[in-house]
Write an enzyme that holds these catalytic residues in place. Structure first.
Site, short mmCIF file in Angstrom:
data_model
loop_
_atom_site.label_atom_id
_atom_site.label_comp_id
_atom_site.label_asym_id
_atom_site.label_seq_id
_atom_site.Cartn_x
_atom_site.Cartn_y
_atom_site.Cartn_z
N LYS A 33 -5.01 1.86 2.99
CA LYS A 33 -3.69 1.28 3.28
C LYS A 33 -2.98 0.87 1.99
CE LYS A 33 -3.24 -3.23 4.57
NZ LYS A 33 -2.24 -3.98 3.80
N ASN A 34 -3.68 0.11 1.16
CA ASN A 34 -2.99 -0.46 0.00
C ASN A 34 -2.66 0.58 -1.07
OD1 ASN A 34 -3.01 -2.89 1.25
ND2 ASN A 34 -4.63 -3.81 0.01
N CYS A 77 3.78 -16.53 4.47
CA CYS A 77 2.87 -15.62 5.15
C CYS A 77 1.87 -16.48 5.89
CB CYS A 77 2.24 -14.73 4.07
SG CYS A 77 0.55 -14.28 4.27
N ARG A 106 2.99 -16.94 -0.87
CA ARG A 106 2.61 -15.76 -1.67
C ARG A 106 3.81 -15.43 -2.54
NH1 ARG A 106 -0.04 -11.22 2.04
NH2 ARG A 106 -0.44 -10.27 0.02
N ASP A 122 -9.95 -9.69 0.55
CA ASP A 122 -9.74 -8.98 1.82
C ASP A 122 -11.03 -8.80 2.62
OD1 ASP A 122 -7.05 -8.80 1.37
OD2 ASP A 122 -7.04 -6.69 0.79
N ARG A 152 -2.14 -2.91 11.78
CA ARG A 152 -1.45 -2.79 10.49
C ARG A 152 -2.34 -2.09 9.47
NH1 ARG A 152 0.52 -8.01 7.84
NH2 ARG A 152 0.86 -6.38 6.32
C1 UD1 Z 1 -2.61 -7.15 -2.69
C2 UD1 Z 1 -3.10 -6.51 -1.43
C3 UD1 Z 1 -3.77 -7.55 -0.53
C4 UD1 Z 1 -4.86 -8.30 -1.30
C5 UD1 Z 1 -4.31 -8.85 -2.62
C6 UD1 Z 1 -5.40 -9.45 -3.50
C7 UD1 Z 1 -1.49 -4.72 -1.10
C8 UD1 Z 1 -0.37 -4.17 -0.30
N1 UD1 Z 1 -1.97 -5.94 -0.74
O1 UD1 Z 1 -1.63 -8.11 -2.33
O2 UD1 Z 1 -4.35 -6.86 0.57
O3 UD1 Z 1 -5.32 -9.37 -0.52
O4 UD1 Z 1 -3.70 -7.78 -3.37
O5 UD1 Z 1 -6.37 -8.52 -3.77
O6 UD1 Z 1 -1.98 -4.09 -2.02
N2 UD1 Z 1 0.68 -14.15 -7.38
C9 UD1 Z 1 1.58 -15.01 -7.97
N3 UD1 Z 1 2.83 -14.54 -8.27
C10 UD1 Z 1 3.21 -13.26 -8.00
C11 UD1 Z 1 2.27 -12.38 -7.40
C12 UD1 Z 1 1.00 -12.86 -7.10
O7 UD1 Z 1 1.28 -16.17 -8.22
O8 UD1 Z 1 4.34 -12.89 -8.30
C13 UD1 Z 1 -0.69 -14.63 -7.06
C14 UD1 Z 1 -0.97 -14.65 -5.56
O9 UD1 Z 1 -0.50 -15.82 -4.94
C15 UD1 Z 1 -2.48 -14.52 -5.54
C16 UD1 Z 1 -2.78 -13.66 -6.75
O10 UD1 Z 1 -1.61 -13.71 -7.57
O11 UD1 Z 1 -3.08 -15.77 -5.71
C17 UD1 Z 1 -3.10 -12.21 -6.45
O12 UD1 Z 1 -2.10 -11.68 -5.59
P1 UD1 Z 1 -1.68 -10.15 -5.68
O13 UD1 Z 1 -2.72 -9.37 -6.38
O14 UD1 Z 1 -0.30 -10.08 -6.21
O15 UD1 Z 1 -1.63 -9.74 -4.14
P2 UD1 Z 1 -0.66 -8.71 -3.46
O16 UD1 Z 1 -0.29 -7.64 -4.42
O17 UD1 Z 1 0.41 -9.43 -2.73
#
Ligand code: UD1
Length: 424
Positions: free
Chosen positions: A22-23, A116, A121, A307, A399
């Site tokens: 998915k990701n 969320c 997030r 995850d 999903r």
């Molecule tokens: C992706 C995955 C999700 C997985 C997550 C962590 C997809 C579509 N989703 O989500 O399934 O659980 O990686 O492996 O690929 N953060 C910030 N600021 C930002 C962005 C992130 O502080 O602008 C923090 C988040 O709150 C979190 C950490 O960074 O604590 C990691 O999040 P991130 O790797 O960005 O997750 P996603 O890309 O949203």
């Protein structure tokens, strides 16, 4: 709406195949915005999130069709550079269109995702990265509005390693003028696949698979085809199903997976007493006689994935002792805990730490899905709970898991999808 009705206590054995990730798909699809033409994404899973991303691209004038796991994308008609709230609120990964749109067209209007089910997030790292590449980014009535003439290379250091921000900035940087350095880049397999896909489209990226990506911007990219990597979280979920509900001395074989992507989980499953055999693209698991308690702390790849945290808690509810599960990525991602407690699990929470005392049995009840991985943990628990477990709102699991009930039925699980009226 659909629910799952699970009759617990039927042991699993046999073979199950893993779908495309998915990701990965959700990152590859927006990347097609970077060049005009026709793309084929092979091994695309049939998932609700893929449908949402298809709808989003469609609103921009892109043609998308999915037949027999081949996603055909034709970007020649793109004419709108906006991701509306109605779609972004369904799926946060919609934010992935920001980088490619501003990188190629110099403008993007993308709804802010908002909160969320598992807490805040933020997308600050995405925005800061795009700004560093030279775009002006403003927030206007709930939307991120980004503009640029042509982006330019920059040195970017992510304070936190973020999958989404790395993907977004990478997609923006490939068409920028000059060289971009991304430090503390995410190294997840889905980001590796995205980077390799961009290279096959003509991008110049060095350091793929490391925490330091160097991107030499090019003037133009071209379409390419790609086969999506196997879903490592689906792989892990079936392995935990085997460890938790496998037949004594029986084998659950998970095929069409990449064992290298689930290394951390395999170690933890062995620590819990399971026997694991691994081939090129398959893993076999023989369940432990008794599930040993094993602590887990989530971490970025190659650590134990957040995850898989909910599914690991489901496994630990049946261990012979006390285990401690800490989520360092998402502090509030424990919506499954009160539902597992309804099945008789003994779990106490303190901040982002769950202490799980194994119980000799779980007892079936009606429980509510709250998010994707929470739903997976409830299904796993339902497989071993005495009596009948009903898991409501399974649209969450649709999903990210393709036909999960049919795959579990192949292993001998008694699980059925039933329509119901939640307000009836
Ligand atoms: C992706 C995955 C999700 C997985 C997550 C962590 C997809 C579509 N989703 O989500 O399934 O659980 O990686 O492996 O690929 N953060 C910030 N600021 C930002 C962005 C992130 O502080 O602008 C923090 C988040 O709150 C979190 C950490 O960074 O604590 C990691 O999040 P991130 O790797 O960005 O997750 P996603 O890309 O949203």
């Amino acid at each position: 709406m659909d629910k799952f009705v699970i009759h617990g206590g039927y042991h699993l054995e046999g073979t199950v195949s893993v779908s495309g990730a998915k990701n990965s798909t959700l990152a590859l699809m927006p990347a097609t915005l970077l060049a005009n033409g026709v793309y084929h994404l092979f091994n695309t899973p049939h998932l609700r999130d893929v449908k949402t991303m298809s709808d989003l691209l469609h609103t921009m004038g892109v043609e998308v069709s999915l037949n027999d796991h081949v996603l055909r994308i034709d970007t020649r008609g793109i004419q709108k550079f906006e991701a509306p709230y109605e779609l972004v609120k369904k799926m946060r990964a919609s934010i992935y269109v920001l980088g490619p749109l501003v990188g190629r067209f110099g403008e993007a209007k993308v709804s802010l995702p908002g909160g969320c089910a598992w807490g805040p997030r933020p997308v600050n790292l995405h925005i800061e990265g795009i700004r560093k590449l030279g775009a002006t980014v403003e927030l206007d009535a709930g939307y991120i509005v980004a503009r640029a003439q042509r982006l330019h290379g920059a040195r970017i250091l992510f304070d936190i390693s973020s999958v989404g921000a790395t993907g977004n900035v990478l997609m923006a940087a490939v068409l920028a003028k000059g060289t971009t350095l991304i430090e503390n880049a995410a190294q997840e397999p889905e980001i590796v696949q995205l980077a390799e896909f961009l290279v096959s489209m003509g991008a110049k990226i060095h350091g793929i698979g490391t925490g330091r990506l160097e991107v030499e911007g090019v003037d133009e990219l071209h379409p390419a085809d790609v086969t999506t990597i196997p879903d490592r979280i689906e792989t892990g979920t079936f392995l935990i199903a085997g460890a938790l509900a496998g037949k004594k001395h029986g084998v659950v074989r998970v095929e069409q997976c990449n064992p290298q992507h689930v290394g951390a989980l395999l170690v933890k499953l062995e620590d819990a007493g399971a026997s694991i055999s691994v081939g090129d693209n398959w893993i076999e698991i023989v369940p432990p006689e008794e599930i040993r308690p094993v602590n887990v702390t989530t971490a970025i790849y190659p650590g134990f994935p957040t995850d898989m945290q909910a599914q690991w808690i489901a496994l630990m509810t049946r261990s012979t002792g006390t285990s401690v599960i800490t989520d360092t990525i998402y502090y509030d991602r424990f919506m499954h805990v009160p539902e597992l407690q309804r099945l008789g699990a003994n779990i106490t929470m303190k901040d982002n730490i769950a202490t799980v005392v194994g119980v000799p049995k779980l007892i079936g009840a009606t429980v509510m899905s709250t998010d994707l991985r929470a739903s997976a943990s409830l299904i796993l628990a339902g497989l071993v709970a005495e009596g009948t477990t009903e898991v409501l709102r399974v649209y969450h699991i649709d999903r990210g898991y393709e036909s999960v009930e049919k795959k579990l039925q192949l292993l001998g699980a008694r699980i059925e999808r039933v329509e119901y009226d939640e307000f009836g």
